[in-house]
Design a protein around this motif. Structure first.
Motif, PDB file in Angstrom:
ATOM      1  N   GLY A 167     -30.511   7.187 -15.353  1.00 44.31           N
ATOM      2  CA  GLY A 167     -31.217   8.289 -14.721  1.00 44.31           C
ATOM      3  C   GLY A 167     -31.285   8.175 -13.205  1.00 44.31           C
ATOM      4  N   ALA A 168     -31.954   9.152 -12.602  1.00 43.02           N
ATOM      5  CA  ALA A 168     -31.979   9.275 -11.135  1.00 43.02           C
ATOM      6  C   ALA A 168     -32.719   8.128 -10.459  1.00 43.02           C
ATOM      7  N   SER A 169     -33.802   7.645 -11.056  1.00 43.10           N
ATOM      8  CA  SER A 169     -34.598   6.602 -10.397  1.00 43.10           C
ATOM      9  C   SER A 169     -33.820   5.301 -10.272  1.00 43.10           C
ATOM     10  N   ASP A 170     -33.021   4.953 -11.296  1.00 37.26           N
ATOM     11  CA  ASP A 170     -32.247   3.713 -11.227  1.00 37.26           C
ATOM     12  C   ASP A 170     -31.038   3.857 -10.303  1.00 37.26           C
ATOM     13  N   ILE A 171     -30.497   5.050 -10.222  1.00 34.87           N
ATOM     14  CA  ILE A 171     -29.442   5.278  -9.231  1.00 34.87           C
ATOM     15  C   ILE A 171     -30.005   5.079  -7.828  1.00 34.87           C
ATOM     16  N   GLN A 172     -31.241   5.551  -7.614  1.00 35.85           N
ATOM     17  CA  GLN A 172     -31.893   5.341  -6.328  1.00 35.85           C
ATOM     18  C   GLN A 172     -32.106   3.854  -6.065  1.00 35.85           C
ATOM     19  N   TRP A 173     -32.443   3.096  -7.116  1.00 35.15           N
ATOM     20  CA  TRP A 173     -32.631   1.650  -6.973  1.00 35.15           C
ATOM     21  C   TRP A 173     -31.325   0.972  -6.547  1.00 35.15           C
ATOM     22  N   ILE A 174     -30.224   1.375  -7.154  1.00 35.69           N
ATOM     23  CA  ILE A 174     -28.919   0.817  -6.773  1.00 35.69           C
ATOM     24  C   ILE A 174     -28.634   1.103  -5.305  1.00 35.69           C
ATOM     25  N   ILE A 175     -28.888   2.327  -4.880  1.00 39.05           N
ATOM     26  CA  ILE A 175     -28.628   2.706  -3.484  1.00 39.05           C
ATOM     27  C   ILE A 175     -29.477   1.870  -2.535  1.00 39.05           C
ATOM     28  N   ASN A 176     -30.769   1.714  -2.866  1.00 41.27           N
ATOM     29  CA  ASN A 176     -31.658   0.932  -1.995  1.00 41.27           C
ATOM     30  C   ASN A 176     -31.227  -0.526  -1.913  1.00 41.27           C
ATOM     31  N   GLN A 177     -30.959  -1.119  -3.073  1.00 45.91           N
ATOM     32  CA  GLN A 177     -30.684  -2.553  -3.128  1.00 45.91           C
ATOM     33  C   GLN A 177     -29.305  -2.932  -2.598  1.00 45.91           C
ATOM     34  N   PHE A 178     -28.294  -2.174  -2.992  1.00 50.88           N
ATOM     35  CA  PHE A 178     -26.934  -2.628  -2.735  1.00 50.88           C
ATOM     36  C   PHE A 178     -26.212  -1.835  -1.645  1.00 50.88           C
ATOM     37  N   TRP A 179     -26.655  -0.631  -1.383  1.00 53.91           N
ATOM     38  CA  TRP A 179     -26.040   0.146  -0.307  1.00 53.91           C
ATOM     39  C   TRP A 179     -26.833   0.003   0.984  1.00 53.91           C
ATOM     40  N   GLU A 180     -28.087   0.413   0.958  1.00 51.21           N
ATOM     41  CA  GLU A 180     -28.902   0.383   2.169  1.00 51.21           C
ATOM     42  C   GLU A 180     -29.047  -1.036   2.718  1.00 51.21           C
ATOM     43  N   ASN A 181     -29.229  -1.999   1.834  1.00 48.22           N
ATOM     44  CA  ASN A 181     -29.505  -3.369   2.266  1.00 48.22           C
ATOM     45  C   ASN A 181     -28.325  -4.316   2.091  1.00 48.22           C
ATOM     46  N   GLY A 182     -27.165  -3.766   1.810  1.00 47.54           N
ATOM     47  CA  GLY A 182     -26.002  -4.625   1.631  1.00 47.54           C
ATOM     48  C   GLY A 182     -24.753  -4.061   2.249  1.00 47.54           C
TER      49      GLY A 182
END
Length: 532
Positions: A254-269
C-alpha cells in the motif's frame, strides 16, 4: 531557521524531534506534518511515524491554479497534497500555520537553551521570512496570514514583533557573500550568478560587485526562476519504483509502505549519495513476496543508468536557466559572469554540479561554478534572512544596494532600478463630491516585458490602498467641469519602498507624510486579472 542577538554570531536551529537518530542534528526540517485524530498536536518534520503519509508540498498550494505550470499541477505530489488537505478539511494557509506553530515552539526552546529563558522572554523579536523570488505578490499576504495563525505575531510584554519578507534568493546571496568573500576572488565590476536550487523552485539572479570589502553588490539583470526543484526527482523515483515492483507486493504494502521506502532508501540514501557512477543500490521490500529468480528476501536493485534517467530532465531544466542567465549577462555587459554560486538543498548534488559545469562551459569557459560543502548551501537562506534583519540596524552589513524591478506597478515603466530604502514616488489625484473618511487607490502591475499602455490580460491587481487620514473636505481646492458641477480636488503622492521581496507604502500630501501606519494595504484579490 536561524537567529542572532543583535550584532552577534548567527546560529542555526537544530536538534529537531526525530524518530531517526541520524536526523537529530540536522539544521533544517522537512515542511511536512500529520494530523492526529485525537486532536493532539500534529506530528511534524522528522518526527512523523514512518508509515504515515504526511502532508507535504502544501506551500505550492498557496499559488492559484493558473500560476502553477500544468506539469506541477498534475504531479503526484500536488495531487497527494490536495487529497490530504481535503481529508483534513484544511486550507493551505491553516496547514502552514499549524506547521509554523510547531516549528516555532521548537525554535523558541532551542534559542532559550543557548541564551537563557530570562533573556529571550525579555527580548523583542524581529522576524524575517523568506519566500521564492518567482512567487506572485499575493502569496506574501497568504503567508502573513499563516504566520499570524501560528501565533508568531502574538502580543508580548517586551513590545511588538515586527515582520518583514525577503526573497529566498536574496537571503541566500547575503549568506554566500559572507561565506565566499575571503575565498573567492571578487573584484569591483565583476558579475556573478546565484542559483538557489531548492525542493520545489529554482531561482536565479545576477549581481555586479560595486565594492569589494565590505562587499556591496547590485542586481545587474532581471532574475528568472522555475518550478523544477528536487521534488521532481522524487516524482521520477516514485515512477521507477512502481515500475520495478511486482504487482503482488504493491497490493500488499500500500501507499504508506511505499512512502516508507522513499523516506528510508531514497531520501536518506540514494538521492544524497548518487554521483552518476555508483554501484547498484539495493532496496529490501517491507513484506514478503516472490520476485522472479530470487530465493533470498525480496529486494529491488537500482542501477546508475536508471537513476541518471531520473536526474537528466530535471538537471537539464536547471542548466537551461543558468545558461540563459549567463547569456543575458554577456549580452548586457559584454563579458561573462566570473562565478555561478550554488545554494539550496538540491545544489549539494554532485550530479547537478557536474552537469552544470559541462553546460556552462559551452556558453562561457571563463565562468566557474562554486559549490560550498557541508550544510552551508542548505542553510544559506535562513542565515541570510538573519543578516538582512541585523543589517537594518548595522548598515555596514547591508550587501545588496539595489534591485531590478520585475514588474511595472501602475505605470508604463519597466525594468526600473529599485534602490533599497529609496522610494519610487508617483503623483495621484482624485475628485470628491462629498466628504469621505477614506480614499482608495488601486494599484495594478504587469510582468510583461513591454507593459501595455492600457489594461490587457497581462495586467493584474496588486493591491488596494486605503488612506484613512483624509484632509478636511472644506480645505480642499475646488474646480468646476463643463456641466458646472463643482468638485473638491485632492492631489497626493504614493511612495513605494521595496526591500526586494515586500512592498511598503506611504502617503504624502503637500510634501508631508500624512499616512503610513494609517495605510491599509489589501492584497485579498491580488494576482487576479485586472478588470477596469
Amino acid at each position: 531557521m536561524a537567529w542572532a542577538p543583535e550584532g552577534s554570531y548567527i546560529t542555526t536551529v537544530s536538534g529537531f524531534p526525530s524518530r531517526f537518530s541520524f536526523k537529530h542534528d540536522k539544521e533544517k526540517a522537512p515542511t511536512a506534518l500529520v494530523y492526529q485524530e485525537n486532536g493532539q498536536s500534529p506530528f511534524w518534520g522528522y518526527d512523523i511515524p514512518p508509515h504515515e503519509i504526511p502532508l507535504k508540498w502544501v506551500k505550492l498550494l498557496l499559488l492559484d491554479d493558473e500560476d502553477l505550470p500544468e506539469h506541477v499541477r498534475n504531479s503526484n505530489h500536488v495531487k497527494s497534497a490536495e487529497s490530504r488537505l481535503k481529508e483534513s478539511n484544511k486550507h493551505p494557509v491553516e496547514v502552514i500555520g499549524d506547521y509554523m506553530r510547531e516549528f516555532w515552539k521548537h525554535g523558541y526552546k532551542d534559542i532559550a537553551r543557548s541564551v537563557g529563558k530570562s533573556r529571550i522572554d525579555t527580548s523583542r523579536f524581529e522576524l524575517v521570512v523568506t519566500l521564492p523570488a518567482i512567487w506572485p505578490s499575493y502569496v506574501r499576504m497568504r503567508l502573513r496570514k499563516a504566520i499570524e495563525m501560528a501565533g508568531l505575531l502574538d502580543a508580548r510584554l517586551t513590545g511588538e514583533t515586527t515582520l518583514s519578507f525577503i526573497s529566498g534568493l536574496e537571503a541566500a546571496t547575503l549568506a554566500i557573500m559572507h561565506d565566499f568573500v575571503d575565498r573567492a576572488d571578487f573584484k569591483k565590476n565583476d558579475q556573478f550568478v546565484v542559483c538557489d536550487a531548492g525542493g520545489g523552485t529554482v531561482d536565479i539572479i545576477s549581481y555586479k560587485v560595486m565594492r569589494e570589502k565590505p562587499p556591496k553588490i547590485r542586481e545587474s539583470i532581471q532574475g528568472d526562476g522555475k518550478l523544477c526543484g528536487a521534488v521532481f526527482l522524487d516524482e521520477g523515483f516514485l515512477r521507477l519504483l512502481k515500475s520495478k515492483m511486482p504487482s503482488d507486493i504493491q497490493d500488499k504494502i500500500g501507499a504508506s509502505d511505499i512512502q516508507w521506502i522513499i523516506n528510508q532508501f531514497w531520501e536518506n540514501g540514494m538521492k544524497p549519495q548518487f554521483n552518476g557512477d555508483n554501484e547498484p543500490f539495493v532496496v529490501p521490500m517491507p513484506y514478503g513476496g516472490k520476485i522472479e529468480n530470487q530465493v533470498r528476501s525480496p529486494a529491488l536493485e537500482f542501477n546508475r543508468h536508471e537513476l541518471s534517467n531520473i536526474y537528466k530532465p530535471v538537471v537539464a531544466e536547471v542548466a537551461a536557466l543558468v545558461c540563459s542567465q549567463i547569456r543575458e549577462v554577456i549580452k548586457a555587459h559584454r563579458k561573462p559572469p566570473k562565478y555561478v554560486l550554488l545554494v539550496g538543498g538540491f545544489s549539494k548534488s554532485t550530479v547537478l554540479y557536474d552537469s552544470l559545469q559541462k553546460a556552462v562551459d559551452e556558453v562561457s569557459q571563463k565562468t566557474e561554478i562554486l559549490q560550498a560543502r557541508g550544510e552551508k548551501p542548505w542553510t544559506a537562506v535562513c542565515r541570510g534572512a538573519v543578516i538582512k534583519g541585523v543589517a537594518k540596524r548595522e548598515p555596514n552589513l547591508s550587501v545588496v544596494e539595489a534591485h531590478v524591478a520585475r514588474a511595472s506597478y501602475g505605470t508604463t515603466y519597466n525594468g526600473e532600478t529599485l534602490w533599497d530604502d529609496e522610494p519610487i514616488c508617483h503623483t495621484f489625484w482624485q475628485d470628491l463630491e462629498n466628504p469621505t473618511d477614506t480614499i482608495e487607490i488601486e494599484l495594478v502591475y504587469s510582468t510583461s516585458h513591454n507593459p501595455p499602455d492600457r489594461c490587457d490580460a497581462s495586467v493584474k491587481r496588486l493591491c488596494m490602498i486605503r488612506w484613512s487620514k483624509v484632509p478636511a473636505f472644506d480645505s480642499l481646492p475646488t474646480w468646476e467641469n463643463k456641466k458646472q458641477e463643482v468638485f473638491r480636488h485632492i492631489c497626493y503622492e504614493v511612495k513605494m519602498v521595496t526591500d526586494g521581496a515586500s512592498l511598503d507604502f506611504q502617503i504624502f500630501y503637500e510634501g508631508n507624510m500624512v499616512a503610513a501606519k494609517n495605510v491599509d494595504v489589501d492584497f485579498t484579490d491580488s494576482g487576479t486579472a485586472y478588470r477596469p
